[in-house]
Design a protein around this motif. Structure first.
Motif, PDB file in Angstrom:
ATOM      1  N   ASP A  61      59.438 -12.460 -26.706  1.00 21.71           N
ATOM      2  CA  ASP A  61      58.260 -12.388 -27.031  1.00 21.71           C
ATOM      3  C   ASP A  61      57.887 -11.645 -25.716  1.00 21.71           C
ATOM      4  O   ASP A  61      58.202 -12.491 -24.734  1.00 21.71           O
ATOM      5  CB  ASP A  61      56.915 -13.465 -27.429  1.00 21.71           C
ATOM      6  CG  ASP A  61      55.572 -12.892 -26.628  1.00 21.71           C
ATOM      7  OD1 ASP A  61      55.385 -11.949 -27.003  1.00 21.71           O
ATOM      8  OD2 ASP A  61      55.238 -13.678 -27.032  1.00 21.71           O
ATOM      9  N   HIS A  89      53.620 -24.213 -31.444  1.00 23.52           N
ATOM     10  CA  HIS A  89      53.362 -25.282 -29.972  1.00 23.52           C
ATOM     11  C   HIS A  89      52.938 -26.709 -31.135  1.00 23.52           C
ATOM     12  O   HIS A  89      52.829 -27.568 -31.318  1.00 23.52           O
ATOM     13  CB  HIS A  89      52.685 -24.881 -29.631  1.00 23.52           C
ATOM     14  CG  HIS A  89      53.299 -23.233 -28.594  1.00 23.52           C
ATOM     15  ND1 HIS A  89      54.958 -22.925 -28.360  1.00 23.52           N
ATOM     16  CD2 HIS A  89      52.125 -22.007 -27.954  1.00 23.52           C
ATOM     17  CE1 HIS A  89      54.563 -21.857 -27.912  1.00 23.52           C
ATOM     18  NE2 HIS A  89      53.719 -21.653 -27.806  1.00 23.52           N
ATOM     19  N   LYS A 118      53.725 -11.776 -32.866  1.00 20.96           N
ATOM     20  CA  LYS A 118      53.001 -12.475 -32.538  1.00 20.96           C
ATOM     21  C   LYS A 118      51.987 -12.241 -31.925  1.00 20.96           C
ATOM     22  O   LYS A 118      51.770 -11.124 -31.797  1.00 20.96           O
ATOM     23  CB  LYS A 118      53.987 -13.039 -31.248  1.00 20.96           C
ATOM     24  CG  LYS A 118      53.142 -13.786 -29.685  1.00 20.96           C
ATOM     25  CD  LYS A 118      53.162 -15.043 -30.345  1.00 20.96           C
ATOM     26  CE  LYS A 118      52.861 -16.075 -28.957  1.00 20.96           C
ATOM     27  NZ  LYS A 118      53.048 -15.936 -27.814  1.00 20.96           N
ATOM     28  N   ASP A 131      60.433 -22.044 -27.136  1.00 18.55           N
ATOM     29  CA  ASP A 131      58.966 -21.259 -25.946  1.00 18.55           C
ATOM     30  C   ASP A 131      59.528 -21.503 -24.295  1.00 18.55           C
ATOM     31  O   ASP A 131      58.708 -21.612 -23.252  1.00 18.55           O
ATOM     32  CB  ASP A 131      57.642 -21.696 -26.106  1.00 18.55           C
ATOM     33  CG  ASP A 131      56.450 -21.604 -25.515  1.00 18.55           C
ATOM     34  OD1 ASP A 131      56.404 -19.903 -26.560  1.00 18.55           O
ATOM     35  OD2 ASP A 131      55.379 -21.234 -24.430  1.00 18.55           O
ATOM     36  N   HIS A 156      61.339 -18.401 -30.280  1.00 18.78           N
ATOM     37  CA  HIS A 156      60.626 -18.091 -30.053  1.00 18.78           C
ATOM     38  C   HIS A 156      60.853 -18.768 -28.414  1.00 18.78           C
ATOM     39  O   HIS A 156      60.203 -19.409 -28.228  1.00 18.78           O
ATOM     40  CB  HIS A 156      59.163 -18.935 -30.753  1.00 18.78           C
ATOM     41  CG  HIS A 156      57.585 -18.063 -29.264  1.00 18.78           C
ATOM     42  ND1 HIS A 156      56.865 -17.110 -29.321  1.00 18.78           N
ATOM     43  CD2 HIS A 156      56.844 -18.956 -28.360  1.00 18.78           C
ATOM     44  CE1 HIS A 156      56.413 -17.238 -28.950  1.00 18.78           C
ATOM     45  NE2 HIS A 156      56.406 -18.375 -27.937  1.00 18.78           N
ATOM     46  N   HIS A 213      60.971 -17.349 -24.298  1.00 19.49           N
ATOM     47  CA  HIS A 213      60.528 -16.674 -22.925  1.00 19.49           C
ATOM     48  C   HIS A 213      61.569 -15.522 -22.295  1.00 19.49           C
ATOM     49  O   HIS A 213      62.779 -16.305 -21.628  1.00 19.49           O
ATOM     50  CB  HIS A 213      59.456 -16.360 -22.326  1.00 19.49           C
ATOM     51  CG  HIS A 213      57.689 -16.211 -23.059  1.00 19.49           C
ATOM     52  ND1 HIS A 213      56.959 -15.665 -23.756  1.00 19.49           N
ATOM     53  CD2 HIS A 213      57.748 -18.413 -23.804  1.00 19.49           C
ATOM     54  CE1 HIS A 213      55.842 -15.736 -24.309  1.00 19.49           C
ATOM     55  NE2 HIS A 213      57.141 -17.272 -24.467  1.00 19.49           N
TER      56      HIS A 213
HETATM   57 ZN   LIG Z   1      55.801 -18.376 -25.946  1.00 14.81          ZN
END
Ligand SMILES: [Zn+2]
Length: 375
Positions: A98, A259, A160, A313, A13, A15
């Motif tokens: 994502d 997270h 997601k 993340d 996961h 970005h």
């Molecule tokens: Zn994220």
């Protein structure tokens, strides 16, 4: 030699990154889960120390170089060189991106910069929000959403939900009826159909996503715990998903808790009691810096090893993608060394645990990764 060395990670996961140079203020904002860096010097934190310790050498600077030197070196090299170096040194084989949080790079572009292969994680709320702009009626919106989610999921490797950022994680075990959802959709469309915040419609949407997760063997990721200032942290404890987890446990759906901090122990408990739940401490690892070992140890207290996943993340700054990997390797490696010294396990088991947490579990959970690798 540590058990985590050389593992080709699955960053399950993350970005995109900015594809331009940033000034010191923007860099500071990138180091904070806040709308802006504010008046605080964001280098004065465990994350800031980790940037100086782990990222500076990748840019040919001594570890612990002062922030000014780091930022000067960053601008001298330019964003592309910095990004390529930091991402490549993370040692990631698959980037699961994502695409709902629009930063410059697509999955393919991130992989182009960092090596490996990029894949799309589809944000389910965004599917509904895009359709709302051109929906003729609430009933048509629900039908179109079902069809479009099913279709777009075929090109993704995971789904997601950002439920945490909207009404919080209190999700009913039963899906609201189509009638209830139509009613809520009508209100939403009349109000302009922008951000999906209605809890009834949102619950309906997430249950639809769980159905697609079961049908297409796609994990459904939930943001939980630590995040931007627009969430209410007390409403995003993953324990609030208990009704939903209970009702989806035998459907074939799989759920990933992202997270998690400060609720990583709660997430670990859920993975302990529900076989279809996976736990990922991404995001926290760069943010807690040298305390990553503590967070990992607390997660491992009860989480089955087969439920552990790795992610960064990372977003905006490639430092985050890099640090997650560097700190994960270092601190999980050290934790396992301690356990080896204490005769908790043998070397072979330590290596298998590290590999499972960094790549093996994610590969098993995402069957599409194998078929979509470029070689
Ligand atoms: Zn994220």
């Amino acid at each position: 030699m540590s058990a985590t060395d050389g593992i080709a990670l699955v960053d399950q996961h993350c970005h995109g990154v900015l594809t331009r140079d940033v000034d010191s203020e923007e860099f500071g904002t990138g180091l904070a889960e806040a709308q802006s860096a504010g008046n605080r010097d964001r280098f004065q934190s465990l994350l800031g120390l980790a940037v100086r310790r782990w990222c500076a050498p990748v840019l040919d600077l001594p570890p612990h170089s002062p922030p000014e030197d780091y930022l000067a070196r960053r601008s001298a090299l330019g964003w592309r060189e910095v990004t390529e170096r930091l991402l490549a040194a993370a040692g990631v084989e698959h980037w699961l991106l994502d695409t709902g949080y629009a930063v410059d790079t697509s999955p393919a572009e991130l992989a182009e910069l960092g090596g490996g292969t990029g894949h799309e994680v589809l944000r389910v709320e965004q599917v509904a929000e895009r359709l709302a702009a051109r929906a003729d009626s609430p009933a048509a919106l629900l039908d179109r959403f079902r069809a479009e989610l099913h279709e777009r999921a075929q090109d993704a490797v995971a789904l997601k939900s950002v439920l945490a950022y909207r009404s919080g994680l209190d999700l009913p075990g039963d899906q609201p009826t189509d009638d209830q959802a139509r009613h809520a959709a009508g209100d939403w469309l009349r109000a302009g159909g922008e951000q999906l915040t209605d809890p009834v419609l949102h619950a309906w949407v997430v249950h639809e996503a769980a159905r697609v997760s079961a049908e297409q063997r796609l994990p459904l990721q939930f943001h939980t715990g630590f995040g931007d200032a627009d969430l209410h942290l007390h409403q995003v404890d993953p324990l609030r998903l208990t009704h939903f987890l209970r009702s989806t446990q035998d459907t074939g759906a799989t759920v990933v808790l992202l997270h998690c901090w400060p609720y990583h122990r709660h997430a670990a408990y859920l993975a302990h009691v529900y076989d279809h739940v996976y736990v990922d401490t991404g995001l926290m690892i760069p943010f807690v810096g040298t305390r990553a070992g503590g967070v990992l140890a607390e997660t491992l207290e009860v989480a089955p090893f087969e439920s552990l996943l790795y992610s960064s993340d990372g977003n905006v700054l490639p430092e985050l993608h890099h640090l997650a990997a560097a700190l994960w390797r270092h601190h999980l490696g050290r934790l396992l060394d301690t356990w080896l010294a204490d005769d908790v396990l043998d070397t072979n088991t330590a290596e298998r645990l590290a590999h499972a947490a960094g790549a093996g579990n994610a590969t098993r959970l995402h069957p599409r990764l194998a078929s979509r690798t470029k070689h």
